[in-house]
Write a protein that holds these residues in place. Sequence first.
Motif, PDB file in Angstrom:
ATOM      1  N   ASP B  62       0.929  -1.035   0.052  1.00 19.59           N
ATOM      2  CA  ASP B  62       0.015  -0.133   0.064  1.00 19.59           C
ATOM      3  C   ASP B  62       0.989   1.311  -0.142  1.00 19.59           C
ATOM      4  O   ASP B  62       0.641   2.177  -0.612  1.00 19.59           O
ATOM      5  CB  ASP B  62      -0.824   0.051   1.338  1.00 19.59           C
ATOM      6  CG  ASP B  62      -1.943   1.167   1.257  1.00 19.59           C
ATOM      7  OD1 ASP B  62      -2.637   1.256   0.304  1.00 19.59           O
ATOM      8  OD2 ASP B  62      -1.682   1.786   2.111  1.00 19.59           O
ATOM      9  N   THR B  81      -5.800   5.520  -1.136  1.00 16.60           N
ATOM     10  CA  THR B  81      -6.230   4.215  -1.545  1.00 16.60           C
ATOM     11  C   THR B  81      -7.651   4.154  -1.688  1.00 16.60           C
ATOM     12  O   THR B  81      -8.408   4.391  -0.790  1.00 16.60           O
ATOM     13  CB  THR B  81      -5.668   2.824  -0.729  1.00 16.60           C
ATOM     14  OG1 THR B  81      -4.353   3.372  -0.295  1.00 16.60           O
ATOM     15  CG2 THR B  81      -5.833   1.687  -1.563  1.00 16.60           C
ATOM     16  N   LEU B  84      -7.509  -2.178  -3.244  1.00 16.25           N
ATOM     17  CA  LEU B  84      -6.360  -2.596  -3.449  1.00 16.25           C
ATOM     18  C   LEU B  84      -6.460  -4.141  -3.274  1.00 16.25           C
ATOM     19  O   LEU B  84      -7.241  -4.750  -2.364  1.00 16.25           O
ATOM     20  CB  LEU B  84      -5.207  -2.208  -2.393  1.00 16.25           C
ATOM     21  CG  LEU B  84      -3.832  -2.719  -2.421  1.00 16.25           C
ATOM     22  CD1 LEU B  84      -3.200  -1.906  -3.746  1.00 16.25           C
ATOM     23  CD2 LEU B  84      -2.788  -2.511  -1.271  1.00 16.25           C
ATOM     24  N   PHE B 134      -6.019   4.505  -6.956  1.00 14.98           N
ATOM     25  CA  PHE B 134      -5.721   5.458  -5.889  1.00 14.98           C
ATOM     26  C   PHE B 134      -6.548   6.898  -6.283  1.00 14.98           C
ATOM     27  O   PHE B 134      -6.412   7.321  -7.521  1.00 14.98           O
ATOM     28  CB  PHE B 134      -4.193   5.708  -5.710  1.00 14.98           C
ATOM     29  CG  PHE B 134      -3.521   4.591  -4.826  1.00 14.98           C
ATOM     30  CD1 PHE B 134      -3.569   3.213  -5.283  1.00 14.98           C
ATOM     31  CD2 PHE B 134      -3.214   4.941  -3.790  1.00 14.98           C
ATOM     32  CE1 PHE B 134      -2.844   2.292  -4.772  1.00 14.98           C
ATOM     33  CE2 PHE B 134      -2.469   3.653  -3.081  1.00 14.98           C
ATOM     34  CZ  PHE B 134      -2.393   2.368  -3.618  1.00 14.98           C
TER      35      PHE B 134
END
Lengths: 173, 139
Positions: B62, B81, B84, B134
Amino acid sequence: MSRPRPEPIQVVKQRRDAALKALVEGVPYIRFLGIEFERRGDELTALLNFDDKLIGNPFLPAIHGGVTAAFLETTMIITLSWAYLWPDIESGAFDPEKMGAEDLPRLPKTINFTVDYLRSGLPRDAYARATVSRSGRRYASMRVEAWQDNRDKLFAQAAGHFLMPPRDAPDNG
Amino acid sequence: MVDKVELARKFIEAIPHAKALGMRLTDIGAGNAQIEMAYDKKLVGDPKTGVVHGGAVSAMMDTCCGAAVMSHPSAPGGTATIDLRIDYMRAATPGQTIRTSATCYHITRSVAFVRATATDDDADRPVATASGAFTVERR
């Protein structure tokens, strides 16, 4: 036919709590993040105790996205392991009193998971609950939700796939 | 351009959780980032084997993906984020440093798309891969 007398409540609680403790306490990374599990019957709730070292954005401040991912993954894997061991905990076949951290049974492994970040994680405690969508002989699918102050305002959710430990297969030869 | 790269490095190394995990930014620029994390007993997920917990690898992925976004020439500022996904190929060998490299392979005005790979000393066999989306924060 009369049914057998139920076990005393203390005996049942003691066995379940000892099993949960054996699953969680031996893992250094769970301790490092400050994750604990609370139990009501067979339902588990994970608790992430806030600490400054969990911060990912010092300006907001907000919990690190990686911490959130790790918290959700840990909640899924412990909940799945717990569900997998539950019949043996209830029957007494899994007895943590008689085993050290080294003798724990083999547990499920993460294949993959996807995290959705819905809100930034505030600098306070977080909670999560996972459900097993399907658990087969080889694979399991899970979902998990995490929240902070309001149960209805999730700050993250995830879904994941897991590889179940090999069972002692009967010899077909 | 140089300022932004320097800013990203400072930003990453100021993250309390990146510090707590012992992450080191080894390379950054033009939408690419590389991060190293040394083996540490506190990161162990399986006490029987000493294998690092998947969560520590996720945290590294991350961070590395976020760094890649911030270093992209078209990214005006910070990022967060959106989602993910992480796939685990194998356990990282206990005792070895884990290295992650992330690439921001496409960016629009509002979304950045990133993928990353983590390896240990055996660089030909990935430990884990990640892909995610993102936010692109406007200044």
